[in-house]
Design a protein around this motif. Structure first.
Motif, PDB file in Angstrom:
ATOM      1  N   LYS A  79       7.668   9.598  35.369  1.00 37.07           N
ATOM      2  CA  LYS A  79       8.923   8.850  35.305  1.00 37.07           C
ATOM      3  C   LYS A  79       8.669   7.399  34.881  1.00 37.07           C
ATOM      4  O   LYS A  79       9.386   6.862  34.028  1.00 37.07           O
ATOM      5  CB  LYS A  79       9.616   8.893  36.658  1.00 37.07           C
ATOM      6  N   GLU A  80       7.656   6.752  35.454  1.00 31.72           N
ATOM      7  CA  GLU A  80       7.328   5.372  35.080  1.00 31.72           C
ATOM      8  C   GLU A  80       6.895   5.294  33.623  1.00 31.72           C
ATOM      9  O   GLU A  80       7.276   4.367  32.907  1.00 31.72           O
ATOM     10  CB  GLU A  80       6.198   4.830  35.956  1.00 31.72           C
ATOM     11  N   ARG A 108       9.941   5.598  31.364  1.00 26.19           N
ATOM     12  CA  ARG A 108      10.715   4.354  31.420  1.00 26.19           C
ATOM     13  C   ARG A 108      10.026   3.266  30.600  1.00 26.19           C
ATOM     14  O   ARG A 108      10.664   2.521  29.870  1.00 26.19           O
ATOM     15  CB  ARG A 108      10.870   3.924  32.876  1.00 26.19           C
ATOM     16  N   TRP A 109       8.694   3.177  30.724  1.00 22.47           N
ATOM     17  CA  TRP A 109       7.929   2.190  29.968  1.00 22.47           C
ATOM     18  C   TRP A 109       8.040   2.458  28.464  1.00 22.47           C
ATOM     19  O   TRP A 109       8.244   1.544  27.673  1.00 22.47           O
ATOM     20  CB  TRP A 109       6.472   2.198  30.430  1.00 22.47           C
ATOM     21  N   ARG A 129      11.183   1.243  26.691  1.00 21.17           N
ATOM     22  CA  ARG A 129      11.277  -0.189  26.391  1.00 21.17           C
ATOM     23  C   ARG A 129      10.953  -0.458  24.923  1.00 21.17           C
ATOM     24  O   ARG A 129      11.362  -1.466  24.372  1.00 21.17           O
ATOM     25  CB  ARG A 129      10.306  -0.980  27.264  1.00 21.17           C
TER      26      ARG A 129
END
Length: 99
Positions: A23-24, A27-28, A31
């Motif tokens: 998930k991280e 999300r990264w 960006r």
């Protein structure tokens, strides 16, 4: 290579790699989705390689798209994210953990 960004809380593994959950990581990645289409293009992947301190970002960006883009449309989308995770672990010095 470690991520230069400090916007996310990451743990560091024993071998010095940044650890991110899936998930991280997603999300990264988003960006860098500059056109906000929900996919990662070769030029966006090139920016990801640069952000991680990687060398030869053009070549690695092309290699990343080639290895991750299984349908050949020039983008890495949600259904191909596992391929990009494998690329990131090999080429960007990160460890992606499932939780």
């Amino acid at each position: 290579m470690a991520f230069k960004t400090t916007s996310l809380n990451h743990s560091i593994s024993d071998d010095g790699r940044r650890e991110l959950t899936i998930k991280e990581f997603k999300r990264w990645l988003m960006r860098f989705d500059t056109d906000k289409d929900g996919r990662i293009s070769k030029s966006e992947l090139r920016q990801i390689v640069k952000a991680t301190g990687g060398w030869f970002s053009g070549l690695k960006g092309s290699a990343g798209i080639k290895s991750a883009d299984k349908n050949g449309n020039g983008y890495v989308d949600e259904c191909e994210i596992e391929n990009l995770i494998q690329f990131a672990q090999k080429e960007l010095g990160v460890r992606i953990i499932p939780y």
